[in-house]
Motif scaffolding. Structure first.
Motif, mmCIF file in Angstrom:
data_model
loop_
_atom_site.group_PDB
_atom_site.id
_atom_site.type_symbol
_atom_site.label_atom_id
_atom_site.label_comp_id
_atom_site.label_asym_id
_atom_site.label_seq_id
_atom_site.Cartn_x
_atom_site.Cartn_y
_atom_site.Cartn_z
ATOM 1 N N ILE A 1 0.910 -1.127 -0.152
ATOM 2 C CA ILE A 1 -0.048 0.032 -0.083
ATOM 3 C C ILE A 1 0.789 1.200 0.079
ATOM 4 N N ILE A 2 1.958 1.281 0.706
ATOM 5 C CA ILE A 2 2.631 2.401 0.812
ATOM 6 C C ILE A 2 3.554 2.543 -0.644
ATOM 7 N N SER A 3 3.940 1.637 -1.229
ATOM 8 C CA SER A 3 4.539 1.632 -2.428
ATOM 9 C C SER A 3 3.277 2.256 -3.547
ATOM 10 N N SER A 4 2.127 1.951 -3.606
ATOM 11 C CA SER A 4 1.152 2.230 -4.263
ATOM 12 C C SER A 4 0.847 3.781 -4.067
ATOM 13 N N TYR A 5 0.654 4.116 -2.684
ATOM 14 C CA TYR A 5 0.540 5.547 -2.245
ATOM 15 C C TYR A 5 1.574 6.318 -2.824
ATOM 16 N N GLN A 6 2.871 6.160 -2.697
ATOM 17 C CA GLN A 6 3.860 6.710 -3.254
ATOM 18 C C GLN A 6 4.049 6.967 -4.819
ATOM 19 N N ALA A 7 3.811 5.883 -5.354
ATOM 20 C CA ALA A 7 3.677 6.074 -6.961
ATOM 21 C C ALA A 7 2.707 7.190 -7.210
ATOM 22 N N TYR A 8 1.541 7.293 -6.605
ATOM 23 C CA TYR A 8 0.396 8.384 -6.935
ATOM 24 C C TYR A 8 1.183 9.722 -6.430
ATOM 25 N N VAL A 9 1.934 9.735 -5.257
ATOM 26 C CA VAL A 9 2.418 11.081 -4.579
ATOM 27 C C VAL A 9 3.369 11.633 -5.840
ATOM 28 N N LYS A 10 4.310 10.649 -6.315
ATOM 29 C CA LYS A 10 5.130 10.835 -7.280
ATOM 30 C C LYS A 10 4.539 11.428 -8.681
ATOM 31 N N THR A 11 3.298 10.914 -8.913
ATOM 32 C CA THR A 11 2.727 11.493 -10.167
ATOM 33 C C THR A 11 2.226 12.939 -9.835
ATOM 34 N N ILE A 12 1.781 13.288 -8.638
ATOM 35 C CA ILE A 12 1.283 14.637 -8.336
ATOM 36 C C ILE A 12 2.565 15.444 -8.303
ATOM 37 N N VAL A 13 3.723 15.060 -7.480
ATOM 38 C CA VAL A 13 4.761 16.068 -7.214
ATOM 39 C C VAL A 13 5.640 16.288 -8.645
ATOM 40 N N SER A 14 5.436 15.135 -9.324
ATOM 41 C CA SER A 14 6.397 15.407 -10.484
ATOM 42 C C SER A 14 5.738 16.416 -11.377
ATOM 43 N N ARG A 15 4.345 16.276 -11.447
ATOM 44 C CA ARG A 15 3.421 17.382 -12.160
ATOM 45 C C ARG A 15 3.640 18.929 -12.044
ATOM 46 N N TYR A 16 3.861 19.220 -10.801
ATOM 47 C CA TYR A 16 3.981 20.715 -10.197
ATOM 48 C C TYR A 16 5.210 21.027 -9.460
ATOM 49 N N LYS A 17 6.310 20.140 -9.402
ATOM 50 C CA LYS A 17 7.375 20.360 -8.553
ATOM 51 C C LYS A 17 7.967 21.616 -8.969
ATOM 52 N N ASP A 18 7.896 22.158 -10.095
ATOM 53 C CA ASP A 18 8.735 23.386 -10.551
ATOM 54 C C ASP A 18 7.546 24.726 -10.309
ATOM 55 N N SER A 19 6.289 24.658 -9.715
ATOM 56 C CA SER A 19 5.319 25.433 -9.956
ATOM 57 C C SER A 19 5.432 26.548 -8.555
ATOM 58 N N PRO A 20 5.764 27.551 -8.697
ATOM 59 C CA PRO A 20 5.773 28.458 -7.334
ATOM 60 C C PRO A 20 4.279 28.425 -6.917
ATOM 61 N N THR A 21 3.040 28.217 -7.687
ATOM 62 C CA THR A 21 1.815 28.224 -7.183
ATOM 63 C C THR A 21 1.578 27.131 -6.017
ATOM 64 N N ILE A 22 2.223 26.391 -6.119
ATOM 65 C CA ILE A 22 2.250 25.319 -4.800
ATOM 66 C C ILE A 22 2.841 25.820 -3.530
ATOM 67 N N PHE A 23 1.947 25.937 -2.510
ATOM 68 C CA PHE A 23 2.542 26.415 -1.257
ATOM 69 C C PHE A 23 2.960 25.535 -0.664
ATOM 70 N N ALA A 24 2.441 23.904 -0.511
ATOM 71 C CA ALA A 24 2.923 23.185 0.211
ATOM 72 C C ALA A 24 2.462 21.934 -0.231
ATOM 73 N N TRP A 25 2.963 20.510 0.095
ATOM 74 C CA TRP A 25 2.385 19.322 -0.053
ATOM 75 C C TRP A 25 1.980 18.669 1.114
ATOM 76 N N GLU A 26 0.575 18.010 1.095
ATOM 77 C CA GLU A 26 -0.093 17.570 2.305
ATOM 78 C C GLU A 26 -0.141 16.182 2.366
ATOM 79 N N LEU A 27 0.598 15.174 3.273
ATOM 80 C CA LEU A 27 0.638 13.786 3.221
ATOM 81 C C LEU A 27 -0.583 13.113 3.154
#
Length: 435
Positions: free
Chosen positions: A181-207
């Motif tokens: 489950i942790i691996s599956s969760y992390q795969a989704y997290v990676k999708t979201i973070v990779s999508r917006y990691k360069d965006s200054p519009t993102i204030f923060a990630w919330e686990l």
């Protein structure tokens, strides 16, 4: 916050502690931040080296809208009111059996579960809608907090991982300990973070939104007891993982701010003293120590005493919603002072217009008086929405009615002038404190 129809009482079984192994090695946060990224400096947030104080808004329903005009109108209203930070869901998941209905009703969904792994939807009815909300927020100079999943069942949270990957008969806390489950969760997290990691519009990630040992559909199990540190271990591993993907954006837990005190608060009920769930560690959090984790950049806490203590909230009681809320604010400010990190009153709400009118001014002013206040009421209400003629059932009991966004009882709207003015006034104060 979770939908009212999914609320269960906070009753937990007894457990025995186990530990979670295999936590990732911490990666250090970048010390040279790109322009436009929010950072921290001790107890305060900063933006490009200047103080960044704010009043924010919660809107889980914004990515569920199908009208660009309505999305623009909502974010423009936030901007005009002084809102600087929006918090919204970065998940919207459905079961495979819901897919046909979702396609018919144009429901936003990012994941479809129909087997032991989800299918990602990054199309125009999927993550492109989140793309659009973030892009529109950028247009109005509003930062966005994105939560990766939900403790509660609403809109397809963590229990979908459990049900599809492990089957029936599981406890909720296996979400925090099962490696698959942790691996599956992390795969989704990676999708979201990779999508917006360069965006200054993102204030923060919330686990996770409001992580607890139990959920509203599954009980807690033996690996999540006071002192077992199940959630802290998970917070540590996941915050380290997100930092390994993104050295620039802030990271937080998304928790409600439950404490684990050696001598928890008690209250008098039914002729006996009751150990307070919010202070005795049964929820799974340990706010004082969770805040010290190296890649948790700031703390979050939520405030719903009206529903948390419904047995005490009655006319003539010596217990009051207002006073309990002030105490809760003070406890988190004290914890933040000790940790030397910022905290956000990330969600708070009471039902009833009179309650809002009477209580919100006291809570908000008390938070402002601490000089380290960040205030995000639950939840923003928008009038004048036009999609489907201003009337659309979204999901569950969530609906646009006569142009008004979904109302869960905690929602506030511009035509509720006294309540609205509490937040517009606070936004002006916070703006004056910013650079």
């Amino acid at each position: 916050m979770r939908p009212a129809l999914l609320f269960l009482a906070c009753l937990l079984p007894l457990w025995s502690p186990v530990s979670l192994a295999g936590a990732a090695t911490a990666t250090e946060k970048n010390s040279n931040f790109p322009k436009g990224f929010v950072t921290t400096n001790g107890r305060d947030f900063q933006l490009d080296g200047k103080p960044f104080a704010f009043v924010g808004a919660n809107s889980y329903w914004l990515p569920l809208l199908t009208s660009q005009a309505d999305i623009d109108a909502t974010l423009n209203s936030m901007k005009q009111t002084g809102v600087k930070v929006l918090r919204t869901w970065g998940w919207n998941a459905i079961n495979g059996t819901e897919l046909e209905g979702a396609l018919q009703t144009n429901l936003t969904y990012y994941q479809v579960w129909n087997g032991t792994q989800y299918i990602l939807n990054d199309g125009p009815q999927g993550l492109q809608r989140l793309d659009n909300v973030i892009a529109t927020a950028e247009k109005y100079d509003i930062k966005v907090i994105v939560a990766f999943t939900n403790n509660w069942f609403g809109y397809g949270g963590s229990d979908l991982y459990i049900q599809w990957m492990l089957g029936a008969g599981q406890s909720h806390d296996v979400f925090f300990t099962n490696r698959d489950i942790i691996s599956s969760y992390q795969a989704y997290v990676k999708t979201i973070v990779s999508r917006y990691k360069d965006s200054p519009t993102i204030f923060a990630w919330e686990l996770m939104n409001e992580a607890r040992c139990l959920s509203d559909t599954l009980p807690a199990g033996p690996s999540c007891v006071p002192g077992s540190n199940t959630l802290r271990t998970w917070y540590r591993e996941q915050s380290d993982y997100v930092r390994s993907l993104d050295p620039n954006h802030l990271i937080t837990t998304g928790g409600e701010g439950h404490f684990y005190w050696k001598n928890p608060r008690k209250y008098w009920f039914n002729h006996s003293l009751v150990s307070d769930y919010n202070y005795n560690g049964e929820a799974g959090e340990d706010f004082d120590h969770d805040l010290l984790l190296p890649n948790i950049d700031f703390g979050t806490y939520h405030l719903y005493p009206q529903s948390w203590y419904s047995e005490l909230d009655f006319p003539g009681s010596n217990w009051t919603v207002e006073n309990w809320g002030i105490q809760w604010i003070d406890d988190h400010i004290n914890a933040a002072d000790k940790a030397g990190k910022p905290v956000i009153l990330e969600e708070f709400g009471v039902g009833g217009l009179r309650n809002k009118t009477d209580i919100y001014p006291k809570w908000v002013q008390h938070a402002l008086d601490t000089k380290h206040a960040r205030i995000m009421p639950w939840q923003w209400g928008q009038l004048g929405l036009t999609e489907d003629g201003g009337n659309r059932l979204i999901k569950y009991a969530d609906a646009i009615i006569d142009g008004a966004s979904p109302n869960d009882g905690n929602t506030f709207y511009a035509n509720q002038t006294q309540v609205w003015d509490v937040f517009t006034r606070a936004a002006k104060i916070q703006d004056a404190r910013s650079g």
